[in-house]
Design an enzyme around this catalytic site. Sequence first.
Site, PDB file in Angstrom:
ATOM      1  N   ARG A 177       0.716  20.018 -23.942  1.00 49.61           N
ATOM      2  CA  ARG A 177      -0.020  20.718 -24.997  1.00 49.61           C
ATOM      3  C   ARG A 177      -1.478  20.808 -24.554  1.00 49.61           C
ATOM      4  O   ARG A 177      -2.135  19.778 -24.354  1.00 49.61           O
ATOM      5  CB  ARG A 177       0.083  19.977 -26.331  1.00 49.61           C
ATOM      6  CG  ARG A 177      -0.934  20.481 -27.351  1.00 49.61           C
ATOM      7  CD  ARG A 177      -0.693  19.974 -28.740  1.00 49.61           C
ATOM      8  NE  ARG A 177       0.474  20.588 -29.318  1.00 49.61           N
ATOM      9  CZ  ARG A 177       0.759  20.588 -30.631  1.00 49.61           C
ATOM     10  NH1 ARG A 177      -0.069  20.004 -31.482  1.00 49.61           N
ATOM     11  NH2 ARG A 177       1.834  21.169 -31.098  1.00 49.61           N
ATOM     12  N   HIS A 228       3.319  29.148 -28.699  1.00 50.45           N
ATOM     13  CA  HIS A 228       3.942  27.908 -29.175  1.00 50.45           C
ATOM     14  C   HIS A 228       5.461  28.127 -29.231  1.00 50.45           C
ATOM     15  O   HIS A 228       6.066  28.200 -30.303  1.00 50.45           O
ATOM     16  CB  HIS A 228       3.388  27.556 -30.556  1.00 50.45           C
ATOM     17  CG  HIS A 228       3.616  26.138 -30.973  1.00 50.45           C
ATOM     18  ND1 HIS A 228       4.273  25.215 -30.177  1.00 50.45           N
ATOM     19  CD2 HIS A 228       3.283  25.475 -32.119  1.00 50.45           C
ATOM     20  CE1 HIS A 228       4.328  24.059 -30.811  1.00 50.45           C
ATOM     21  NE2 HIS A 228       3.740  24.178 -31.982  1.00 50.45           N
ATOM     22  N   ASP A 254       0.031  30.401 -41.007  1.00 53.10           N
ATOM     23  CA  ASP A 254      -0.500  29.292 -40.199  1.00 53.10           C
ATOM     24  C   ASP A 254      -1.986  29.180 -40.536  1.00 53.10           C
ATOM     25  O   ASP A 254      -2.568  30.068 -41.184  1.00 53.10           O
ATOM     26  CB  ASP A 254      -0.276  29.619 -38.710  1.00 53.10           C
ATOM     27  CG  ASP A 254      -0.777  28.525 -37.766  1.00 53.10           C
ATOM     28  OD1 ASP A 254      -0.931  27.373 -38.204  1.00 53.10           O
ATOM     29  OD2 ASP A 254      -1.001  28.841 -36.579  1.00 53.10           O
ATOM     30  N   CYS A 288       4.301  26.474 -39.870  1.00 53.82           N
ATOM     31  CA  CYS A 288       4.517  25.555 -38.747  1.00 53.82           C
ATOM     32  C   CYS A 288       3.943  24.174 -39.019  1.00 53.82           C
ATOM     33  O   CYS A 288       4.360  23.202 -38.401  1.00 53.82           O
ATOM     34  CB  CYS A 288       3.930  26.142 -37.478  1.00 53.82           C
ATOM     35  SG  CYS A 288       2.190  26.557 -37.611  1.00 53.82           S
TER      36      CYS A 288
END
Length: 304
Positions: free
Chosen positions: A102, A129, A219, A259
Site C-alpha cells: 500500500r 484499489h 468514498d 469502502c
Amino acid sequence: MEHLLKLKDLSHDEILSILNLADQLKYDKKNNIPHKYLEGKTLGMIFSKSSTRTRVSFEVGMYELGGQALFLSSNDIQLGRGEPVRDTARVLSRYLDGIMIRTYEQEDVEELSRYGSIPIINGLTDFAHPCQVLADLMTIREYKNSLKGLKLCFVGDGNNMANSLIVGGIKMGMKVTVACPENYQPDSEIMAWAKENGEFLCTDSVIDAAKDADVLYTDVWASMGQEGEAEQRRKDFKDYQINDNVMAVAKADAIVLHCLPAHREEEITDKVFEEHANEIFDQAENRIHAQKAVLVKLLGDSKK
Ligand code: CP
Ligand code: NVA
C-alpha cells in the site's frame, strides 16, 4: 495472472474466476471446511499509509490459508530511508512468496513487479484499489445475484476508488456513472477506455448519475495524503453526498456501498449509512474472502 497491480490487467473471466473462488472460500470458512492452500507460504505486507481492513484481512486471510503474513511498515524498513524499490523487490523476492503493498505511486507497485520475482498485490495506491473492488463486486453479486446490466453510480472524488470501480464495473458488464465536480474527475485514460468498452457517464449532476441506480457508492472527499486539502475539498464536494434526495431517484431496492472509513454527514448522511449498514459491513467482510481468492490464485501451487 501473475500479479494484481490494477484491474485493467485482468480479463472478465479472470475476475469472474476470483469471485467464484471467493464465494467458495467464504462457504468453506462458514462451514469449517479446511482450505489451507498456502501452507508454508509467507506474504510480506508493505504499508506506507494507514489501514484497518486491508492489513487485518490480509493477515488473517494468510493465517486461514495456512500461511503467514509479515507487517512491514515502510518507516521501519530501509525503503522508508530511500533504499530503491527495485533493490527492495530483489531482496524480498529471496525471502517471501508474495508482496502486498500500500503506497502512493502506482509506478512503485509496477516497479516492484518488474524487478521482483514473486507475485505483487496492490493494496491501494493513489491510482487504484483493486482488492477493494473485487470485494465490492462479490458483495453486489451476493445482493443482486449477477452483475451484468446493473447500474453502478459512484458519487464523490474521482479517486483510486472511482478509477477501480469504473474498470471493474465495465469489465463485468455493468453501466457505470460517476458524479463529481468538474475538477475532480477520474483518470482521463480510464474514462476514455470505459466509453469505448461499455456504458459510462461522468457528470457533475448527482441526480443524473444516480437515477435508477442499482448500486450507489461513495468514498471520502479527501484521501490519504490529501489531508492538507481537506478544508477546500469540504467546500468543493458539499453537494456530492449520498442522502435521502439521492436515494429517492435510485431504484427502490438500491444497495449502498462504502469502502470505509466513512465520514458521516460528509460523503454520506448518518441516516443512509445506518439504513444500509448490513450491505456496507458485508462488503467489509468480503475483503477477506476476495483477497484469500487472490492469494490462492497468485501464491498457490495448484492453480485454482
Ligand atoms: N477500505 C480499505 O481499504 O480500508 P483500510 O484503509 O482500513 O485498509
Ligand atoms: N480513497 C481512499 C480510500 C481508502 C480505502 C484513500 O485513498 O484514502
